[in-house]
Design an enzyme around this catalytic site. Structure first.
Site: not given
Length: 259
Positions: A122-123, A140
């Site tokens: 994520h991200d 992340g």
């Protein structure tokens, strides 16, 4: 021209599928997904969440895109995954959508090659023309600069940055930033000089390479504090674009830089 969707695929009627898209057997496409023209999706692919995929991508079997982040604090927020054009995503690659902790978006640029079993958490933000070898893993909030090469079985800690044109050797791990134009390797990665072969392949001149080599010598080999080394580089080497990129990367590092 329309799209070519296999009869066994499960495609939400709310998904936006452009002309020329091919979707193979047993693939599943969620209702918030957008797929650009001429993208080819092979069998058993799952694409879900608020996921936007550009044009002329090739997605191989058993890829998973846009599913929720592996983050214990995620509570179902409508975060996003955005993928650009002409990427190759090989078997069993996983790319998660973002958390709400940063910009609500996981982003992949154009013309990247993600080999089998690579994972993008994520991200993360990836530039263009990056190669991630088999089973390379990003935690992340990682940033990968354009033209970087990540070797097989590499593990990169969350919030780390990898600069443009950097090369990380296989089975390495890093918890600190990898500067642009450099080679790094090791269980706890260390720098091993300038990525000369990669830079020459990309058309860098010998003048550019010599300037970056001199900067590497001052910053990492002359045994001085980082601030002192950066000041010496500014005083002793005539400025040029790639040197500015290197210095900006070093001065903006939050996790610290591999030495």
């Amino acid at each position: 021209m329309g799209a070519n969707i296999h009869s066994s695929a499960v495609v939400s009627p709310k998904a936006k599928i452009a002309d020329g898209v091919c979707i193979g057997p047993f693939s599943i496409i969620g209702e918030k997904v957008e797929i650009g023209k001429d993208t080819v999706i092979d069998s058993h692919v799952v694409i879900d969440g608020h996921t936007v995929i550009g044009e002329r991508n090739r997605i191989y079997p058993y890829v998973s895109l846009g599913l929720p982040p592996q983050d214990v604090g995620y509570s179902g927020e409508d975060t996003r995954l955005v993928i650009g054009d002409e990427n190759v995503i090989r078997e069993f690659v996983t790319v998660n959508r973002a958390t709400p902790k940063q910009d609500w978006i996981t982003k992949i640029g154009n013309n990247n090659y993600l080999m089998a079993y690579a994972h993008i958490a994520h991200d993360c933000t990836l530039g263009d023309s990056i190669i991630m070898s088999n089973a390379a893993t990003l935690g992340g909030h990682i940033e990968i600069g354009s033209k970087a090469i990540i070797g097989g079985l590499v593990a990169i800690h969350q919030f780390v940055r990898v600069g443009a044109y950097a090369f990380i050797g296989g089975m390495s791990a890093t918890v600190k930033d990898i500067p642009p134009f450099m080679m790094a390797s090791g269980i706890r990665a260390k720098l091993y000089g300038l990525n000369v072969r990669g830079l020459r392949k990309e058309g860098f001149s010998w003048e550019q390479i010599d300037g970056l080599k001199r900067a590497y010598q001052i910053i990492w080999r002359d045994h001085q504090l980082m601030d002192e080394a950066l000041q010496r580089v500014r005083e002793e080497i005539a400025p040029f674009k790639e040197l500015d990129i290197l210095l900006d990367f070093l001065t903006s590092s939050k996790r610290g830089v591999v030495r």
